[in-house]
Design a protein around this motif. Sequence first.
Motif, PDB file in Angstrom:
ATOM      1  N   ALA A  88      54.864 100.988  -3.034  1.00  0.00           N
ATOM      2  CA  ALA A  88      53.848 101.326  -1.888  1.00  0.00           C
ATOM      3  C   ALA A  88      54.486 101.669  -0.363  1.00  0.00           C
ATOM      4  O   ALA A  88      54.281 103.284  -0.121  1.00  0.00           O
ATOM      5  CB  ALA A  88      52.696 100.835  -1.938  1.00  0.00           C
ATOM      6  N   LEU A  89      55.210 100.925  -0.611  1.00  0.00           N
ATOM      7  CA  LEU A  89      55.833 100.386   0.923  1.00  0.00           C
ATOM      8  C   LEU A  89      57.336 102.100   1.082  1.00  0.00           C
ATOM      9  O   LEU A  89      57.558 102.505   1.784  1.00  0.00           O
ATOM     10  CB  LEU A  89      56.529  99.273   1.111  1.00  0.00           C
ATOM     11  N   GLU A  90      57.687 101.557   0.228  1.00  0.00           N
ATOM     12  CA  GLU A  90      58.952 102.287   0.029  1.00  0.00           C
ATOM     13  C   GLU A  90      58.476 103.835   0.016  1.00  0.00           C
ATOM     14  O   GLU A  90      59.060 104.805   0.302  1.00  0.00           O
ATOM     15  CB  GLU A  90      59.297 102.023  -2.130  1.00  0.00           C
ATOM     16  N   THR A  91      56.913 103.840  -0.665  1.00  0.00           N
ATOM     17  CA  THR A  91      56.822 105.446  -0.312  1.00  0.00           C
ATOM     18  C   THR A  91      56.145 106.290   1.337  1.00  0.00           C
ATOM     19  O   THR A  91      56.455 106.817   1.559  1.00  0.00           O
ATOM     20  CB  THR A  91      55.279 105.592  -1.351  1.00  0.00           C
ATOM     21  N   TYR A  92      55.586 104.594   1.382  1.00  0.00           N
ATOM     22  CA  TYR A  92      54.541 105.559   3.021  1.00  0.00           C
ATOM     23  C   TYR A  92      56.678 105.217   3.684  1.00  0.00           C
ATOM     24  O   TYR A  92      56.364 106.140   4.771  1.00  0.00           O
ATOM     25  CB  TYR A  92      54.834 103.837   3.092  1.00  0.00           C
ATOM     26  N   LEU A  93      57.849 104.595   3.575  1.00  0.00           N
ATOM     27  CA  LEU A  93      58.705 104.956   4.663  1.00  0.00           C
ATOM     28  C   LEU A  93      60.060 106.383   4.894  1.00  0.00           C
ATOM     29  O   LEU A  93      60.513 106.884   4.876  1.00  0.00           O
ATOM     30  CB  LEU A  93      59.422 103.697   4.283  1.00  0.00           C
ATOM     31  N   THR A  94      60.361 106.766   2.741  1.00  0.00           N
ATOM     32  CA  THR A  94      60.181 107.613   2.540  1.00  0.00           C
ATOM     33  C   THR A  94      59.643 108.559   2.980  1.00  0.00           C
ATOM     34  O   THR A  94      59.771 109.805   3.585  1.00  0.00           O
ATOM     35  CB  THR A  94      60.332 107.422   0.677  1.00  0.00           C
ATOM     36  N   GLN A  95      58.138 108.744   2.698  1.00  0.00           N
ATOM     37  CA  GLN A  95      57.391 110.712   3.834  1.00  0.00           C
ATOM     38  C   GLN A  95      57.690 109.911   4.889  1.00  0.00           C
ATOM     39  O   GLN A  95      57.437 111.319   5.742  1.00  0.00           O
ATOM     40  CB  GLN A  95      55.909 110.265   2.768  1.00  0.00           C
ATOM     41  N   GLN A  96      57.204 109.754   5.624  1.00  0.00           N
ATOM     42  CA  GLN A  96      57.058 109.132   7.106  1.00  0.00           C
ATOM     43  C   GLN A  96      58.107 108.689   7.939  1.00  0.00           C
ATOM     44  O   GLN A  96      58.743 108.441   8.857  1.00  0.00           O
ATOM     45  CB  GLN A  96      55.677 107.783   7.084  1.00  0.00           C
ATOM     46  N   GLY A  97      59.273 107.807   7.028  1.00  0.00           N
ATOM     47  CA  GLY A  97      60.977 107.745   7.731  1.00  0.00           C
ATOM     48  C   GLY A  97      59.989 106.497   9.214  1.00  0.00           C
ATOM     49  O   GLY A  97      59.491 105.854   9.541  1.00  0.00           O
ATOM     50  N   ARG A  98      61.281 106.637  10.272  1.00  0.00           N
ATOM     51  CA  ARG A  98      61.026 106.244  10.757  1.00  0.00           C
ATOM     52  C   ARG A  98      60.715 106.125  12.136  1.00  0.00           C
ATOM     53  O   ARG A  98      60.513 105.072  13.108  1.00  0.00           O
ATOM     54  CB  ARG A  98      63.210 105.924  11.684  1.00  0.00           C
ATOM     55  N   GLN A  99      59.974 107.589  12.213  1.00  0.00           N
ATOM     56  CA  GLN A  99      58.399 107.687  13.006  1.00  0.00           C
ATOM     57  C   GLN A  99      57.389 107.557  12.764  1.00  0.00           C
ATOM     58  O   GLN A  99      55.690 107.339  13.457  1.00  0.00           O
ATOM     59  CB  GLN A  99      58.516 108.703  13.415  1.00  0.00           C
ATOM     60  N   ALA A 100      57.630 106.241  11.441  1.00  0.00           N
ATOM     61  CA  ALA A 100      55.685 105.880  11.259  1.00  0.00           C
ATOM     62  C   ALA A 100      55.461 105.220  11.894  1.00  0.00           C
ATOM     63  O   ALA A 100      55.817 103.919  12.690  1.00  0.00           O
ATOM     64  CB  ALA A 100      56.391 104.993   9.387  1.00  0.00           C
ATOM     65  N   ARG A 101      54.182 104.718  12.003  1.00  0.00           N
ATOM     66  CA  ARG A 101      53.493 104.284  13.327  1.00  0.00           C
ATOM     67  C   ARG A 101      53.372 102.195  12.676  1.00  0.00           C
ATOM     68  O   ARG A 101      53.323 102.003  13.969  1.00  0.00           O
ATOM     69  CB  ARG A 101      52.465 104.550  13.016  1.00  0.00           C
ATOM     70  N   PHE A 102      53.743 102.044  11.554  1.00  0.00           N
ATOM     71  CA  PHE A 102      54.043 100.905  10.622  1.00  0.00           C
ATOM     72  C   PHE A 102      55.249 100.891  10.065  1.00  0.00           C
ATOM     73  O   PHE A 102      55.073  99.993   9.193  1.00  0.00           O
ATOM     74  CB  PHE A 102      52.829 100.672   9.851  1.00  0.00           C
ATOM     75  N   TYR A 103      56.064 101.073  11.033  1.00  0.00           N
ATOM     76  CA  TYR A 103      57.266 101.134  10.356  1.00  0.00           C
ATOM     77  C   TYR A 103      57.746 100.216  10.434  1.00  0.00           C
ATOM     78  O   TYR A 103      58.608  99.244   9.582  1.00  0.00           O
ATOM     79  CB  TYR A 103      58.285 102.196  11.536  1.00  0.00           C
ATOM     80  N   GLN A 104      57.919  98.715  11.631  1.00  0.00           N
ATOM     81  CA  GLN A 104      58.696  97.742  11.342  1.00  0.00           C
ATOM     82  C   GLN A 104      57.460  96.413  10.914  1.00  0.00           C
ATOM     83  O   GLN A 104      58.126  96.169  10.285  1.00  0.00           O
ATOM     84  CB  GLN A 104      58.088  97.580  12.846  1.00  0.00           C
ATOM     85  N   GLN A 105      56.217  96.500  11.006  1.00  0.00           N
ATOM     86  CA  GLN A 105      55.506  96.155   9.782  1.00  0.00           C
ATOM     87  C   GLN A 105      55.521  96.585   8.904  1.00  0.00           C
ATOM     88  O   GLN A 105      56.198  95.338   7.591  1.00  0.00           O
ATOM     89  CB  GLN A 105      54.013  96.418  10.282  1.00  0.00           C
ATOM     90  N   ALA A 106      55.750  98.140   8.298  1.00  0.00           N
ATOM     91  CA  ALA A 106      56.818  97.917   6.320  1.00  0.00           C
ATOM     92  C   ALA A 106      57.643  97.240   6.111  1.00  0.00           C
ATOM     93  O   ALA A 106      57.822  97.160   5.643  1.00  0.00           O
ATOM     94  CB  ALA A 106      56.914  99.389   6.608  1.00  0.00           C
ATOM     95  N   LEU A 107      58.992  97.427   7.189  1.00  0.00           N
ATOM     96  CA  LEU A 107      59.806  96.567   6.313  1.00  0.00           C
ATOM     97  C   LEU A 107      60.219  95.106   6.775  1.00  0.00           C
ATOM     98  O   LEU A 107      60.695  94.642   5.572  1.00  0.00           O
ATOM     99  CB  LEU A 107      60.646  97.446   7.610  1.00  0.00           C
ATOM    100  N   GLU A 108      59.091  94.599   7.627  1.00  0.00           N
ATOM    101  CA  GLU A 108      58.782  93.019   7.512  1.00  0.00           C
ATOM    102  C   GLU A 108      58.062  93.130   6.259  1.00  0.00           C
ATOM    103  O   GLU A 108      58.974  91.697   5.605  1.00  0.00           O
ATOM    104  CB  GLU A 108      58.197  92.375   9.243  1.00  0.00           C
ATOM    105  N   MET A 109      57.320  93.615   6.097  1.00  0.00           N
ATOM    106  CA  MET A 109      55.993  92.926   4.933  1.00  0.00           C
ATOM    107  C   MET A 109      57.496  93.247   3.654  1.00  0.00           C
ATOM    108  O   MET A 109      57.206  93.202   1.880  1.00  0.00           O
ATOM    109  CB  MET A 109      55.055  94.458   4.508  1.00  0.00           C
ATOM    110  N   LEU A 110      57.941  94.891   3.070  1.00  0.00           N
ATOM    111  CA  LEU A 110      59.087  94.774   2.300  1.00  0.00           C
ATOM    112  C   LEU A 110      60.114  93.850   2.317  1.00  0.00           C
ATOM    113  O   LEU A 110      59.952  93.297   1.031  1.00  0.00           O
ATOM    114  CB  LEU A 110      59.901  95.847   2.874  1.00  0.00           C
ATOM    115  N   GLY A 111      60.504  93.423   3.008  1.00  0.00           N
ATOM    116  CA  GLY A 111      61.397  92.023   3.324  1.00  0.00           C
ATOM    117  C   GLY A 111      61.079  90.962   2.477  1.00  0.00           C
ATOM    118  O   GLY A 111      61.657  89.711   1.640  1.00  0.00           O
ATOM    119  N   GLU A 112      59.638  90.781   2.854  1.00  0.00           N
ATOM    120  CA  GLU A 112      58.357  89.565   1.875  1.00  0.00           C
ATOM    121  C   GLU A 112      58.254  89.717   0.824  1.00  0.00           C
ATOM    122  O   GLU A 112      57.886  88.619   0.028  1.00  0.00           O
ATOM    123  CB  GLU A 112      57.547  89.021   2.966  1.00  0.00           C
TER     124      GLU A 112
END
Length: 437
Positions: A88-112
């Motif tokens: 789900a996170l990969e879909t979010y980042l692919t669709q919204q890109g670096r302009q996503a509102r929760f971009y940084q949080q998504a990256l941190e969660m993806l690492g976890e």
Amino acid sequence: MPTLLRLLAPAVLSLGLSAPAWAQLPPEIELDRLNTRAAAAIEARDWEGALKALDAMAKLDAALPVNYHYHRARALAELQRYLDAKKALETYLTQQGRQARFYQQALEMLGELEAPAAQQAREVAAREAQEEALRQHREDESRSRALIRHQQGTGAGVAALAFSPDGRLLASGHRHGRLLVWNAERAVRQAEGAVDGAVRSLAPNPVTRHVAVATTKQAGVWTAVDGVELRGSTLAQPTGRVAFSPDGLWMVTGGDDGQVRLWDLAERSYQNLLKFKGPVTALAYSDDGQQLLVAARAGTGSELSVRRTGSWAEAGALLTRGEVADALFSADGSTVYFLDGDSRAVGAWRPRDGKTWRRLATDPKAAANVLARSASLLAVGRAERVELYDLRSGQAVGRLVAPLVTSVQALAFSPDGRTLVSGDQLGMLRWWNVSGF
């Protein structure tokens, strides 16, 4: 409110997410309603409710909110569905890109999520491979003429098995703290319960349908009420082995602290019976109840001790070079069979004269894990097979093999000796017809 509406209102509310079938809201409005519900559930940390609302949104013919997949990932992660959360996170980042509102949080969660998602992916792959192999297994059961049937337990390793005295019920204890009761004749699960700690051994009461359960955290006595409802009571602290006296009145426990305790089940009291230097690895009564066998670690080896139950005086002792993983008496109580970890063989010892030999069931490539005995047969569980030996001659008389047999960890003969049940490290139980051996 009109009478009809008063009657309908509770029904509509009780339908929860299926209410649109009644309300027939436009998809965009229904989407907003579900989005509001999901937001409230997330605020309340009701992750199941949030995921239910989010999944319902995806079924609507309407454009999803831009942060939909991020919030769905949060709910999935909290519910420990790590692999789905990562997707789900990969879909979010692919669709919204670096302009996503929760971009940084998504990256941190993806690492976890990387490590737990990878572990979950491995478990899913292993489960799918097992299911495919099981399908092939069912198509080719003829490879073992002795195999009657098989059943998946809980997916966790089988640690111990025990038949009821009448042979109608079978208890299986599993390493993730589950106790199952089966209809032994039809291999149908009848009851299931949780115990505190990983199951390490079981012992059937020879008189009643109670079974003693030893786990990494406790020992207790359980019974299947009417064959369905499991009830149990805790009697002791962490223990490794447990055994019932043949009259069913006494229970013996052996712990990792080397302490052997004798329990009066009627009084729910105990006495410290024996003390060994290392953890107790095997406990067994002789069939006549006159002897108790204890195996305990001693340095790099083990100590085998036979005690007379009247006085608890020692009737024989043996030190082995390797660790003894399991041990039991012969039917007449004159011989002790034990698993010798040093020679990877089944040793035989006569306490009365001290004679030993280790020519039975030797295999330097595959360690023996567990023993079981009927009146005439000795069963030895190894990796991928069960070996059968005639107790009178000591000769091998059969080998039980089937596709997908992993390391055999538990064995139990039915009271009439005609059926042997094995349990392996993947949680599979197999019923074998051994009446022809």
